[in-house]
Design an enzyme around this catalytic site. Structure first.
Site, short mmCIF file in Angstrom:
data_model
loop_
_atom_site.label_atom_id
_atom_site.label_comp_id
_atom_site.label_asym_id
_atom_site.label_seq_id
_atom_site.Cartn_x
_atom_site.Cartn_y
_atom_site.Cartn_z
N ASP A 20 0.84 -1.20 0.00
CA ASP A 20 0.00 0.00 0.00
C ASP A 20 0.88 1.25 0.00
O ASP A 20 1.85 1.35 0.75
CB ASP A 20 -0.87 -0.02 1.27
N GLU A 72 1.59 -0.55 -5.09
CA GLU A 72 0.56 0.44 -5.38
C GLU A 72 1.31 1.77 -5.37
O GLU A 72 1.50 2.38 -4.32
CB GLU A 72 -0.55 0.45 -4.32
C1 GLC Z 1 -4.27 3.05 -0.67
C2 GLC Z 1 -5.50 2.19 -0.51
C3 GLC Z 1 -6.63 3.06 -0.08
C4 GLC Z 1 -6.29 3.69 1.24
C5 GLC Z 1 -4.95 4.43 1.17
C6 GLC Z 1 -4.43 4.74 2.53
O1 GLC Z 1 -4.38 3.98 -1.68
O2 GLC Z 1 -5.74 1.50 -1.69
O3 GLC Z 1 -7.84 2.35 0.01
O4 GLC Z 1 -7.28 4.60 1.62
O5 GLC Z 1 -3.97 3.65 0.54
O6 GLC Z 1 -3.94 3.58 3.16
#
Ligand code: GLC
Length: 537
Positions: A214, A273
């Site tokens: 994440d 991500e």
């Molecule tokens: C990422 C997740 C999202 C979350 C954010 C903070 O972007 O996919 O759902 O709110 O991180 O952890």
């Protein structure tokens, strides 16, 4: 396909499975409710593994199910080594992982390293310990600006809106790039590195096959936490290198994690991500000694337009070649508007979404499928304001992520359509009363349903030697269309609202809408795609 080819594909899959895996995202809260409290859980997800195996995916990514006060629905983790009671127990997690392996599928879990929950033992201790303490050194605490220190330490804004700083009793401020309940960790502190490597090992020892990282572009902040000097930073996301995102130092963390992953057998993977400002900067996350995959959000953001799609596909493929990584295609996830709706909603949106699925699954590399996209689910745009719960929406009304997180309809009965056990009506977000025909049960028996299309496409993708990892060759085609071939295989896409005639490429394998043929000429329906086996293959 000959036995030799099939065998070769198996060997390839066993050794480099992630290079062309189709990975299904389970947003646990909204997938299946096993215990009848209206919220999805591990028990529910486990009961649907056979469905996923039959759908034909290679792996399942589970969104965070760890102990959490749920300020950001699990992306605020209070204990990285335990399961939140809403989702089940550690024993449920183990059973789910084992069962998935029994079905021949891998399991990827989320790891959230940029921030913890404000209920995490470290943050509770940091508040208690006060300024200058080692406990505060695990987070990013600073004195404020202004005469009384009552102004935030810099001008950074939270992704969810408002300042990225909150003041605590005693006068210091702490940084949170997301909600105030998600304090950012201090990755200059070796203790934070050691803790996360131990967390990775904890789950690798249990048997997970990898991690979705994440905010993999977060963690490291520019030295001195400099002001940015302009408001509207959320809009700048993805177009500029900000002092809190995509800093060069973050790659050292991914290198260290790669060493941990590589110390286990079976090719355990990391997928980033990372909202990087360019394809080139994104490719840095998948250099050979870093993570294995990075979601291609540039593709996701591209409108339904042949020329634009071709450009982004070319750029995506070209930028990963120098680092030797596969491209990782994605159309939807739990943070963005579902692509049926992005592409125009209603019948048009669905037609385009079905075609986009065939396009994505024919491209070289790995692909992610977000739960419900195989049912053609649209974004739910008319959720009453009082049921919406996403922190992003609460801080910036009209911009929430609830509409893509509505529970999955499993059976054609009445809401919640088999998401919860019989007798349970109230689910954490309501399922639209019109979703019966979109349920799994309704679509399974219909050869023209979106579910049948995904199942057919995934079967061909598994069996056809040309699909998965590799390259593609573009063929000339009329404006508004895409045609490419891959070793005995062709994909045709019509992104226009009119039928288009093309020379017949070969034998039809799968189509998102009826293809008519007259002799050697085929007629592609508006907003459609088809897969072909080439005659000379
Ligand atoms: C990422 C997740 C999202 C979350 C954010 C903070 O972007 O996919 O759902 O709110 O991180 O952890």
């Amino acid at each position: 396909m000959t036995d030799v080819v099939r065998e070769a594909k198996h060997v390839e899959a066993a050794t480099r499975w992630w290079r062309d895996a189709v990975i299904y995202q389970v947003y646990v809260r909204s997938f299946a409710d096993g215990n009848g409290d209206g919220v999805g859980d591990l028990l529910g997800a486990r009961s649907r593994l056979a469905y996923l195996a039959e759908l034909g995916v290679d792996a399942v990514w589970l969104t965070p199910f760890y102990t959490s006060p749920m300020a950001d629905f699990g992306y605020d983790v209070a204990d990285y080594r335990d399961v939140d009671p809403i989702f089940g127990t550690l024993a449920d997690a183990r059973a789910l992982i084992d069962d998935a392996h029994g079905h021949g599928m891998k399991i990827i879990t989320d790891v959230v390293p940029n921030h913890t929950s404000d209920h995490h033992a470290w943050f509770v201790a940091a508040l208690r310990a006060g300024p200058g303490s080692p406990e505060r050194e695990r987070y990013i605490f600073r004195p404020g600006r202004g005469e009384d220190g009552d102004l935030p330490p810099n001008d950074w804004e939270s992704v969810f809106g408002g300042p990225a700083w909150t003041r605590v009793a005693g006068g210091e401020w702490y940084l949170h790039l997301f909600a105030p309940e998600q304090p950012d960790l201090n990755w200059d502190n070796p203790e934070v590195h050691a803790e996360f490597e131990a967390i990775l090992r904890f789950w690798l020892d249990i048997g997970v096959d990898g991690f979705r990282v994440d905010v993999a572009h977060g963690m490291v902040k520019a030295a001195g936490l400099p002001d940015i000097g302009s408001p509207g930073q959320v809009e700048m996301l993805g177009t500029a290198v900000l002092p809190y995102f995509d800093q060069d130092g973050v790659h050292e963390i991914h290198r260290a994690w790669r060493r941990v992953l590589d110390s286990y057998d079976g090719e355990r993977i990391g997928v980033a991500e990372a909202w990087a400002p360019s394809q080139e900067r994104l490719a840095r996350y998948v250099r050979p000694d870093e993570l294995h995959q990075a979601f291609n959000f540039h593709f996701l953001k591209t409108p339904w337009d042949a020329e634009m799609l071709r450009r982004v596909i070319d750029e995506s493929l070209a930028t990963v070649v120098p680092v030797g990584a596969p491209t990782t295609w994605v159309l939807s996830n739990h943070d963005v508007r579902r692509h049926v709706t992005r592409y125009g909603d209603g019948e048009t949106g669905l037609r385009r979404a079905r075609a986009a699925a065939l396009l994505m699954l024919a491209l070289p590399g790995s692909a992610y499928v977000y739960q419900g996209e195989e049912l053609g689910l649209p974004e739910v745009l008319d959720l009453p304001e009082e049921v919406c719960q996403d922190p992003q929406r609460l801080r910036a009304p009209g911009d929430g992520r609830d509409g893509c997180r509505v529970p999955i309809p499993w059976a054609h009965s009445e809401p919640p359509f088999g998401f919860s056990p019989p007798g349970i009506e109230a689910t954490w977000l309501p399922v639209p009363a019109t979703w019966g025909p979109l349920s799994v049960e309704s679509q399974l028996g219909d050869p023209d349903s979106t579910l049948s299309l995904y199942r057919a496409a995934l079967r061909v993708r598994r069996e056809h030697p040309a699909l998965g990892d590799g390259t593609l060759t573009w063929r000339d085609s009329p404006s508004g269309t895409l045609v490419f071939t891959r070793d005995g295989f062709a994909c045709t896409v019509n992104t226009t609202g009119e039928p288009v005639e093309l020379p017949r490429p070969g034998e039809l394998l799968v189509a998102s809408a009826a293809v008519t043929a007259e002799g050697e000429v085929i007629r592609l329906a508006p907003d459609s795609a088809a897969w072909w086996s080439l005659a000379d293959a």
